[in-house]
Design an enzyme around this catalytic site. Sequence first.
Site, PDB file in Angstrom:
ATOM      1  N   HIS A   1      33.711  30.432 -56.484  1.00 58.89           N
ATOM      2  CA  HIS A   1      34.461  30.182 -55.250  1.00 58.89           C
ATOM      3  C   HIS A   1      34.461  28.702 -54.868  1.00 58.89           C
ATOM      4  O   HIS A   1      34.818  28.361 -53.746  1.00 58.89           O
ATOM      5  CB  HIS A   1      33.874  30.994 -54.084  1.00 58.89           C
TER       6      HIS A   1
ATOM      7  N   PRO B   1      42.833  33.635 -64.571  1.00 61.38           N
ATOM      8  CA  PRO B   1      43.644  34.719 -65.157  1.00 61.38           C
ATOM      9  C   PRO B   1      45.150  34.431 -65.109  1.00 61.38           C
ATOM     10  O   PRO B   1      45.911  35.022 -65.870  1.00 61.38           O
ATOM     11  CB  PRO B   1      43.294  35.936 -64.279  1.00 61.38           C
TER      12      PRO B   1
ATOM     13  N   ASP C   1      39.838  29.074 -55.857  1.00 58.59           N
ATOM     14  CA  ASP C   1      40.010  28.217 -57.029  1.00 58.59           C
ATOM     15  C   ASP C   1      39.598  28.880 -58.344  1.00 58.59           C
ATOM     16  O   ASP C   1      40.311  28.830 -59.333  1.00 58.59           O
ATOM     17  CB  ASP C   1      39.207  26.923 -56.839  1.00 58.59           C
ATOM     18  N   GLY C   2      38.435  29.551 -58.330  1.00 54.50           N
ATOM     19  CA  GLY C   2      37.919  30.131 -59.564  1.00 54.50           C
ATOM     20  C   GLY C   2      38.687  31.354 -60.030  1.00 54.50           C
ATOM     21  O   GLY C   2      38.437  31.864 -61.126  1.00 54.50           O
TER      22      GLY C   2
ATOM     23  N   GLN D   1      43.580  33.292 -54.227  1.00 51.46           N
ATOM     24  CA  GLN D   1      42.612  33.464 -53.143  1.00 51.46           C
ATOM     25  C   GLN D   1      41.490  32.423 -53.168  1.00 51.46           C
ATOM     26  O   GLN D   1      41.089  31.906 -52.129  1.00 51.46           O
ATOM     27  CB  GLN D   1      42.044  34.869 -53.197  1.00 51.46           C
TER      28      GLN D   1
ATOM     29  N   GLU E   1      47.129  38.003 -52.566  1.00 52.16           N
ATOM     30  CA  GLU E   1      46.249  39.111 -52.201  1.00 52.16           C
ATOM     31  C   GLU E   1      45.788  38.953 -50.758  1.00 52.16           C
ATOM     32  O   GLU E   1      45.332  37.867 -50.371  1.00 52.16           O
ATOM     33  CB  GLU E   1      45.038  39.124 -53.141  1.00 52.16           C
TER      34      GLU E   1
ATOM     35  N   LEU F   1      45.901  43.299 -56.955  1.00 52.70           N
ATOM     36  CA  LEU F   1      44.843  42.331 -57.250  1.00 52.70           C
ATOM     37  C   LEU F   1      44.939  41.907 -58.713  1.00 52.70           C
ATOM     38  O   LEU F   1      44.257  42.446 -59.581  1.00 52.70           O
ATOM     39  CB  LEU F   1      43.485  42.983 -56.963  1.00 52.70           C
ATOM     40  N   ALA F   2      45.846  40.961 -58.992  1.00 54.37           N
ATOM     41  CA  ALA F   2      46.116  40.601 -60.379  1.00 54.37           C
ATOM     42  C   ALA F   2      46.792  39.232 -60.399  1.00 54.37           C
ATOM     43  O   ALA F   2      47.987  39.117 -60.120  1.00 54.37           O
ATOM     44  CB  ALA F   2      47.019  41.644 -61.028  1.00 54.37           C
ATOM     45  N   GLU F   3      46.025  38.199 -60.716  1.00 51.38           N
ATOM     46  CA  GLU F   3      46.561  36.838 -60.593  1.00 51.38           C
ATOM     47  C   GLU F   3      47.678  36.557 -61.579  1.00 51.38           C
ATOM     48  O   GLU F   3      48.660  35.891 -61.235  1.00 51.38           O
ATOM     49  CB  GLU F   3      45.436  35.807 -60.751  1.00 51.38           C
TER      50      GLU F   3
END
Lengths: 336, 372
Positions: free
Chosen positions: A129, A89, A84-85, A82, A29, A58-60
């Site tokens: 984050h 998904p 760590d947290g 983008q 992203e 925008l979709a891990e």
Amino acid sequence: MTDLTMVKAINEGLRRAMRDDDKVLVMGEDIGRLGGVFRVTDGLLDEFGAQRIVDTPLAESGIMGTAVGLAYRGYRPVVEIQFDGFVYPAFDQIVSNVAKLHYRSQGAVKMPITIRIPWAGGVGAAEHHSESPEAYFVHTSGLRVVAVSNPQDAYVVLRQAIACDDPVVFFEPKRLYHTKGAVNLDTDLADAAPMGLARIARPGTDVTLLTYGAQVATAMDAAIAAEDEGTSIEVIDLRSLSPVDYKTVTASVRKTGRVIVTHEAAREAGVGAELIASVTERCFNYLESAPVRVTGWDIPYPPAKLEKHHVPDLDRILDAVDRVLDRPNSLTGVEL
Amino acid sequence: MVYTLTPAADLHSDVEDVARLLTADGERITDHELDPWVTDVGPEQLRALYRDMVLLRRIDSEGMALQRQGQVGLWAPCQGQEATQIGSARALRTDDFAFPSYRETGVVYARGAEPEGFLRAWRGEAHSSYDPNELGTAIPQIIIAAQTLHAVGYAMGIQRDGTDQAVATWFGDGATSQGDLNEAMVFAASYNAPVVFVCTNNQWAISEPVGVQAKAPIAGRAPGYGIPSMRVDGNDVLAVTAAMRWALDHARTGKGPAFIEAVTYRMGPHTTSDDPTRYRGKDEVEYWRSRDPLARVEAYLRAQDEFGDAFAAQVAKDADDLGAAVRAACLQMTTAPAISILDNVYAEPHTGLEEEKAWFGAYLDGFEEAAL
């Protein structure tokens, strides 16, 4: 040698890897025109174009799952998560497919995917984050997990990870992103230390201090402070969390007889737990004292104004040094 | 493009809002969307499709029987879904790539699997029954909808390679509730990827009826992503063939992804571990039995005088031969040596695992020495 920040070193590592192999492409992203939220991919879109620097929806899970398909097709995707947290998904695709497809296919399908994760705290970020999810991945067979602590390693290990036929989770400590260090951009991968090897960051004789990522810098500070008190600490930058270079680790522990692990991830079932268990199995008869872990607390990552109490600092490491040396001036004296 | 966005009163029973070319009684009817795609399909090709479906049904019944006899650990039957699987998979080119779920035995068959290629994994000998590169078919996926993203990624690779190949992926109605399919459709539409989504709406996700997954016909979702779709009778092999040809042509010619909802029925249990009598009635099953995908092709061909006794006998013999070959392949499988469970975890040496392998190898060797 050139002095570069870690961000720039990784940027150069990506550039070299993409020049070396046209099957390498980068996905994530905001990595295109923006150059990534940390500017790690800055300038790559101009050089390699949108077919290889892929700005994604925008979709891990989508990023990770399509990377699997690209790997099926013979590509070597480098995926940027983008923060760590935000990797959670994508967790199902990582553990169920990225990690297992080589095994599930009896070796017929390779998954040379590099998963770059800006990682851990200490930068005053918002919730989600500043996480340290490394233990989840270390626990997953089929993945390699590395964590870098300086620009030179970031440059070399990233290129090694991309060249590796296995999937590699590549942790980049955010709080070192803008720390400069010497980088040899002409490093030949064939001459560099293999990806799985640990590095003795500082030799010592009294205590072995195992760590990785941004905690290497804190460990080095602690070692210098301990030296002033007459204690010689050997700091080992593990660099690779799966596999762990136990040859280097056990040689050190057998020499010093004492071992401390420090990381900022929570303690319970963390990487430190695994390290201590493995070191104890291998070096029990050499140990002069019980191993000690100095870690983040077993809490969700705290708010930015309080994070300094969570991420182990120099003093907490020195307290552990006192404990393994059975010194009475331990700050806590708590019986564990 | 035949799709609907209209909510249905009962999706589970409202199965007539579909495009078809052969009625349940085997009458050939006209559909202006589908007809142009099967003008070349005459009696000979229909007989070939019929034969494929019969052989698939035999593989499937053999798999069920082998499970009951303890020869395979689990089987996910596909009886009733033959037209959807054969019609869609036979429309692929050899150099296309398929990403099936675990129930697409017919896709694996159509892609050219050898007898052992249907059940090595179900028997528990390995996690895959065939080499995906040889069949152009990914290992069947068990994680629901995960393969739809893999298909889109593979299609993105095709785009980068500049070929006119296409990708197809199969998933059930239950999978349409998963996030991964949503993400796959977003990625496919955004990148115009040459991928065909085949939703096998077999009415049941284990015990959950399709109405739990959707309140409007599933094909109606795709246009919301910018993906054209068709809702076809999944028990009509001619209609599925036509829809798949349309979708593949759409993908192959640079127009991007397409979506097919094949409305069909799983006649058997979800897997051999399931008891469908707990959640559905006999009447429903009998209703769908009257819509059997094989019977309608046979009826159509008989009415045309294109289904002779010699053909029927030959197909029956081919099915018997294949069934016997599948059974023999199953019974002749040998289990790999114990140490092999540590193989292929990594493509390159991994010191942690190598250490375990050395230890386990020495441990196993100890037994051999003791036996001497």
